[in-house]
Design a protein around this motif. Structure first.
Motif, short mmCIF file in Angstrom:
data_model
loop_
_atom_site.label_atom_id
_atom_site.label_comp_id
_atom_site.label_asym_id
_atom_site.label_seq_id
_atom_site.Cartn_x
_atom_site.Cartn_y
_atom_site.Cartn_z
N ILE B 66 0.95 -1.31 0.06
CA ILE B 66 0.00 -0.03 0.09
C ILE B 66 0.84 1.39 0.15
O ILE B 66 0.67 2.22 -0.69
N GLY B 67 1.84 1.21 0.68
CA GLY B 67 2.84 2.21 0.92
C GLY B 67 3.51 2.68 -0.63
O GLY B 67 3.43 3.76 -1.08
N LEU B 68 3.83 1.41 -1.40
CA LEU B 68 4.42 1.64 -2.44
C LEU B 68 3.59 2.19 -3.37
O LEU B 68 3.81 3.42 -4.30
N GLY B 69 2.34 1.81 -3.55
CA GLY B 69 1.09 2.17 -4.62
C GLY B 69 0.93 3.65 -4.35
O GLY B 69 0.77 4.55 -5.02
N THR B 70 0.71 3.97 -2.85
CA THR B 70 0.44 5.07 -2.63
C THR B 70 1.23 6.53 -2.91
O THR B 70 1.08 7.43 -3.46
N THR B 71 2.87 5.94 -2.73
CA THR B 71 3.75 6.88 -3.10
C THR B 71 3.79 7.09 -4.72
O THR B 71 3.77 8.33 -5.05
N THR B 72 3.74 5.89 -5.39
CA THR B 72 3.60 6.41 -6.69
C THR B 72 2.60 7.32 -7.22
O THR B 72 2.67 8.05 -8.06
N ALA B 73 1.16 6.78 -6.62
CA ALA B 73 -0.13 7.45 -7.08
C ALA B 73 0.29 9.14 -6.50
O ALA B 73 -0.17 10.05 -7.32
N LEU B 74 0.68 9.35 -5.36
CA LEU B 74 0.72 10.75 -4.94
C LEU B 74 1.71 11.38 -5.91
O LEU B 74 1.48 12.75 -6.35
N THR B 75 2.65 10.84 -6.31
CA THR B 75 3.73 11.66 -7.29
C THR B 75 2.94 11.89 -8.51
O THR B 75 2.87 13.07 -9.13
N ILE B 76 2.01 11.02 -8.83
CA ILE B 76 1.58 11.28 -10.38
C ILE B 76 0.55 12.28 -10.16
O ILE B 76 0.26 13.37 -11.09
N THR B 77 -0.47 12.37 -9.06
CA THR B 77 -1.56 13.24 -8.94
C THR B 77 -0.74 14.54 -8.56
O THR B 77 -1.69 15.62 -8.87
N ALA B 78 0.20 14.70 -8.12
CA ALA B 78 0.99 16.07 -7.93
C ALA B 78 1.33 16.81 -9.22
O ALA B 78 1.53 17.85 -9.08
N GLU B 79 1.16 16.00 -10.22
CA GLU B 79 1.81 16.59 -11.52
C GLU B 79 0.52 17.14 -12.30
O GLU B 79 -0.58 16.46 -12.24
N SER B 80 0.39 18.35 -13.08
CA SER B 80 -0.52 18.80 -13.67
C SER B 80 -0.32 18.61 -15.22
O SER B 80 1.03 18.52 -15.49
N VAL B 81 -1.12 18.57 -15.92
CA VAL B 81 -0.68 18.69 -17.50
C VAL B 81 0.20 19.75 -18.07
O VAL B 81 0.99 19.67 -18.87
N GLY B 82 -0.19 20.80 -17.37
CA GLY B 82 0.50 22.09 -17.75
C GLY B 82 2.02 21.79 -17.34
O GLY B 82 2.92 22.12 -18.06
N GLN B 83 2.30 21.23 -16.18
CA GLN B 83 3.70 21.06 -15.81
C GLN B 83 4.24 20.11 -16.54
O GLN B 83 5.49 20.21 -16.97
N LEU B 84 3.66 19.28 -17.06
CA LEU B 84 4.08 18.00 -18.01
C LEU B 84 4.50 18.70 -19.20
O LEU B 84 5.60 18.25 -19.84
N THR B 85 3.80 19.42 -19.80
CA THR B 85 4.07 19.95 -21.13
C THR B 85 5.21 21.22 -21.02
O THR B 85 5.41 21.48 -22.16
N ALA B 86 5.40 21.76 -19.86
CA ALA B 86 6.35 22.68 -20.04
C ALA B 86 7.58 22.24 -20.52
O ALA B 86 7.80 21.19 -20.25
N VAL B 87 8.64 23.28 -20.85
CA VAL B 87 9.89 22.68 -21.24
C VAL B 87 10.60 22.08 -19.98
O VAL B 87 10.57 22.46 -18.83
N GLY B 88 10.92 20.97 -20.48
CA GLY B 88 11.69 20.12 -19.18
C GLY B 88 10.99 19.33 -18.17
O GLY B 88 11.10 18.84 -17.29
N GLY B 89 9.74 19.51 -18.53
CA GLY B 89 8.43 18.95 -17.71
C GLY B 89 8.42 17.40 -17.57
O GLY B 89 8.54 16.93 -16.31
N GLN B 90 8.83 16.72 -18.74
CA GLN B 90 8.83 15.25 -18.46
C GLN B 90 10.10 15.01 -17.94
O GLN B 90 9.77 13.78 -17.04
N ALA B 91 11.31 15.59 -18.17
CA ALA B 91 12.32 14.92 -17.23
C ALA B 91 12.31 15.18 -15.82
O ALA B 91 12.53 14.53 -14.99
N THR B 92 11.63 16.42 -15.52
CA THR B 92 11.28 16.48 -14.14
C THR B 92 10.33 15.67 -13.55
O THR B 92 10.57 15.29 -12.37
N PHE B 93 9.28 15.25 -13.99
CA PHE B 93 8.25 14.56 -13.68
C PHE B 93 8.90 13.08 -13.57
O PHE B 93 8.74 12.58 -12.41
N ALA B 94 9.72 12.60 -14.68
CA ALA B 94 10.47 11.39 -14.26
C ALA B 94 11.29 11.19 -12.98
O ALA B 94 11.56 10.38 -12.25
N GLY B 95 12.17 12.51 -13.10
CA GLY B 95 12.97 12.81 -11.79
C GLY B 95 12.17 12.76 -10.36
O GLY B 95 12.58 12.21 -9.43
#
Lengths: 154, 487
Positions: B66-95
Motif C-alpha cells: 500500500i505504501g508503494l502504491g500510495t507513494t507512486t500515485a501521490l507523485t502522479i497526482t501532484a503533476e498537472s498537464v501544464g507542468q508536464l508540457t512545460a519545457v523540461g517537464g517530462q524529465a522533471t516528472f520522471a525525476g
C-alpha cells in the motif's frame, strides 16, 4: 512464504487506486492548470474580455487591456496582461504561469505579487528585478513592456 | 558411490546433559555443580519462542505494498498537464517519480533488516537479507536517476547547461546540498556491498561504511519534504511521510539497539569455559542469569559480542549448539576467521553481549511429521540443537559430512539424541570429490525422503548442492529448510 509477491502487489494496487480515486473525487478533471496557448499571443484590446483564470488573480478590469507575449524563462513560461484607464496602469495580471515543479511555482507566485505592486506604483515597466527571482522578473518585465507597447501603438 | 560408516548407535551414558554439568564443575560453583550433577537427567528448562504468525507477516507485506502504491500515485497526482508540457517537464516528472519510488524502496530496505520479531519469525533473517540484497540495486539506481533527471529537466527549463544547473540546485535550493552528500554516501555503501568488492574488504570496514546508509537517509529527508511536489502545500502527506520515517527509525533503534542491550543486561552472560571439540573447533559455554526466561528454539543463532580488548567492537553470528540449560548456554565455533579463531583464547569471566535469537532453522518450519537433517562442517551445531528440540515422532535421519572423522564434532551427543528419537545416523567422510551427496546416494540412504522435511546446514556451496538434489528428487520447496554459513 509463497504468497508474498501476491500480497505485495495487491497492497500496491490498493494503495495506488485509492489515492488516485481520492484525487479524482477531490479535483474533478479540469483544464484550468493547462491554459491553452492558442490566441494567447494576440493582444485583446477589448475591455469586455474577462481576464483569464490564472494563478495570479486579476483585479477589476476597467479600461483597455493588452496581453504580452509568452515569455519562456528559467523555470517555466509566463505572460502578462496589463489594463490601462486613460494613461494610468490600473491592473497587471499573469494569466499564464507554468513551471516544471512546485518550488519554482511558489517562488514565481511570490515574485509576481511583488512585481505587480512595483508596476502599480512605478506606472511603467521600469522596475527592479526581485532578488531570488531574477529569471521570473526579467520575463515579467519583457512581457509587460511588450503589452504596454501594443496598448500604446493601438 | 555411496555412504559409508553407517553408524550403529551404542548405548550412551547421557552425553547430552553432561556439557553443562562439567561446565559447572570447572566454574567452581560447588553448590550449583552438585545440584546440576543431581538433576542431569532433567530435560532442558528454557522457554520456547511462540509459533510464527504468517498472517501478521502477510499483513505487513500488504501494508508495504500500500505504501508503494500510495507513494507512486501521490507523485502522479501532484503533476498537472501544464507542468508536464512545460519545457523540461517530462524529465522533471520522471525525476520526481524515480526520487519518490527510490526513497520508498530505501525505507523498505531499512525495514527488511530492522529485526522486527514477527517478520523475522516468518521469513527468517536469511530470507530477509536475501531480499535486502536483491532489492538493493533498485533504490540506489533510482535515486541516481532522480538526481540526473532533475538536473536535466531544470537545465532544459532554464535553458542553461547541466553544470550551471548543478550549481544552482546545490547552492540555491534548500537542503539539496546535504541530500547530495547523502546520495554520495549511499552510492559508497552500495558499491562496497557489491559481492566482489565486499569479499576484499574487512567485515568491520564494510559494516562501518554500510552504517553510513542511515546517515545518508537522514540527510536526504529534509529536501523531500521541502521540495517534493507531493509535499509542498500538502501538510497531510508531509505528516504521514514523516511519521512513517520516524516509526522506521524507532523500530531500528528498538530492535537493533534497545532490545539487544536490554537482553545483554538481563542475562548477564560471562564465559564459563572454552572447551576444544575437534581440530580448530571450540565450544564456548557461558553462564548467565534468568536464562530460563530466554525463549530460543534449537537451530537459532545469536550475534555474540565478547567484551574483551580487541573483540568488543565486533558482533558475529554463531548458532547455539545446544538448547540452554540454565544457567548455561553453549555455542560451538570453528576457527576459520580472525574472530572465530580468537574465541579459543577467551578467558573465563569475559562478559558477553548478545543480539537474538534469530533464524527459522527450527521445528516451527516443520511441515511433515518426519525429518531428514543434513549437516556439513560446523553446520553440525544447528542440527545438534535442532535435534534436541524435535519431538520423538520426528524419527530423524541425520547425515553428517566432514573431510575426516576427527572433524565430526559433537558426534556422540548427536548419536545419543538420534537414538532417543528412534532415528538413524549416517556419517560421510572424505574430500569433496569422493564424499558427495547426490541423487543416487540420497535416495538409497533415505528411501522415504519425499515424506520428510529436509533441514540442511553448512557452507553455502554445500547447502545449494543438497537443495538442488532434493528438489530434483521431487521434494517441494516448503519442505526444504536451509541455513548457509558464509565463511
Amino acid at each position: 512464504m509463497k504468497r508474498a509477491p501476491l500480497l505485495l502487489s495487491a497492497g500496491t494496487a490498493a494503495g495506488f487506486v485509492s489515492v488516485l480515486g481520492f484525487h479524482l473525487r477531490q479535483a474533478p478533471p479540469t483544464v484550468a492548470g493547462a491554459s491553452p496557448s492558442g490566441g494567447a499571443s494576440a493582444a485583446s484590446p477589448s475591455a469586455a474580455s474577462p481576464s483569464a483564470a490564472g494563478p495570479i488573480p486579476a483585479g477589476p478590469a476597467a479600461g483597455r487591456s493588452a496581453l504580452g507575449p509568452e515569455e519562456q524563462y528559467g523555470y517555466g513560461v509566463l505572460d502578462v496582461k496589463v489594463t490601462e484607464s486613460g494613461t494610468r496602469i490600473t491592473d497587471v495580471s499573469v494569466p499564464l504561469l507554468q513551471t516544471a515543479e512546485p518550488t519554482s511555482q511558489q517562488i514565481s507566485e511570490q515574485a509576481i505579487a511583488m512585481l505587480r505592486a512595483e508596476v502599480l506604483s512605478a506606472q511603467s515597466a521600469r522596475i527592479d528585478a526581485i532578488s531570488g527571482a531574477t529569471y521570473t522578473s526579467a520575463a515579467y518585465i519583457q512581457s509587460l513592456q511588450a503589452a504596454l507597447d501594443k496598448l500604446h501603438a493601438g | 558411490m555411496g555412504l559409508h560408516d553407517v553408524f550403529t548407535v551404542e548405548p550412551h551414558s547421557g552425553h547430552v546433559n553432561t556439557w553443562a554439568a562439567s561446565a559447572a564443575k570447572t566454574t567452581q560453583t560447588a553448590a550449583g555443580a552438585a545440584k546440576r550433577q543431581k538433576g542431569r537427567a532433567a530435560p532442558p528448562q528454557g522457554r520456547r519462542p511462540p509459533a510464527p504468525r504468517p498472517a501478521l507477516a502477510g499483513a505487513a507485506l500488504v501494508v508495504a505494498g500500500i505504501g508503494l502504491g500510495t507513494t507512486t500515485a501521490l507523485t502522479i497526482t501532484a503533476e498537472s498537464v501544464g507542468q508536464l508540457t512545460a519545457v523540461g517537464g517530462q524529465a522533471t516528472f520522471a525525476g520526481n517519480l524515480t526520487g519518490m519510488v527510490g526513497t520508498y524502496l530505501a525505507l523498505l530496505m531499512v525495514l527488511l533488516v530492522s529485526r522486527i520479531p514477527f517478520v523475522e519469525q516468518v521469513f527468517g533473517q536469511d530470507g530477509l537479507l536475501r531480499w535486502h540484497r536483491r532489492l538493493a540495486p533498485w533504490p540506489i539506481s533510482l535515486l541516481v536517476a532522480h538526481a540526473v533527471l532533475l538536473v536535466a529537466g531544470y537545465a532544459q527549463a532554464a535553458k542553461s547547461g547541466p553544470w550551471h544547473e548543478v550549481n544552482t540546485l546545490l547552492f540555491s535550493y534548500p537542503d539539496v546540498l546535504i541530500a547530495t552528500i547523502g546520495l554520495g554516501l549511499m552510492c559508497l555503501a552500495g558499491v562496497i556491498s557489491i559481492r566482489a568488492i565486499r569479499q576484499r574488504v574487512r567485515r568491520e570496514v564494510w559494516w562501518a561504511v554500510h552504517l553510513g546508509m542511515y546517515l545518508a537517509l537522514a540527510l536526504s529527508f529534509a529536501h523531500v519534504i521541502v521540495l517534493g511536489p507531493s509535499f509542498v502545500g500538502h501538510p497531510l502527506t508531509q505528516v504521514v511521510w514523516s511519521v512513517a520515517w520516524a516509526a522506521t527509525a524507532g523500530v531500528v533503534l528498538a530492535y537493533r539497539v534497545g532490545l539487544p542491550v536490554l537482553r545483554s543486561f538481563r542475562y548477564r552472560l560471562r564465559v564459563a569455559e572454552v572447551r576444544p571439540e575437534g581440530p580448530g573447533v571450540v565450544s564456548v559455554i557461558c553462564r548467565g542469569q534468568h536464562l530460563d526466561r530466554l525463549a530460543v528454539s534449537g537451530g537459532q543463532f545469536f550475534f555474540w559480542r565478547f567484551l574483551t580488548r580487541g573483540m568488543w567492537w565486533q558482533a558475529h553470528p554463531y548458532t547455539l549448539s545446544a538448547l540452554p540449560q540454565p544457567p548455561y548456554i553453549r555455542l560451538t565455533v570453528k576457527g576459520v576467521g580472525d574472530h572465530s579463531a580468537a574465541l579459543a583464547r577467551l578467558r573465563p569471566g569475559t562478559r558477553v553481549a548478545i543480539e537474538g535469537p534469530y533464524g527459522i532453522f527450527t521445528r516451527h518450519s516443520q511441515r511433515r511429521s518426519r525429518v531428514l537433517l543434513i549437516a556439513a562442517g560446523i553446520g553440525v551445531t544447528a542440527v545438534r540443537a535442532l535435534l534436541e528440540d524435535l519431538p520423538r515422532s520426528a524419527r530423524p535421519v541425520v547425515l553428517l559430512r566432514a573431510t575426516q572423522q576427527a572433524d565430526l564434532v559433537l558426534g556422540t551427543e548427536i548419536a545419543d539424541l538420534v537414538k532417543r528419537r528412534g532415528g538413524q545416523l549416517h556419517e560421510l567422510t572424505g574430500n569433496r570429490m569422493t564424499a558427495t551427496i547426490d541423487q543416487y546416494s540420497l535416495r538409497h540412504t533415505v528411501p522415504d525422503l519425499k515424506e520428510r522435511d529436509l533441514y540442511v546446514c553448512g557452507p553455502e556451496a554445500f547447502v545449494t548442492g543438497v537443495v538442488e538434489v532434493a528438489r530434483s528428487l521431487g521434494l517441494p520447496d516448503e519442505a526444504i529448510h536451509h541455513e548457509a554459513y558464509a565463511l
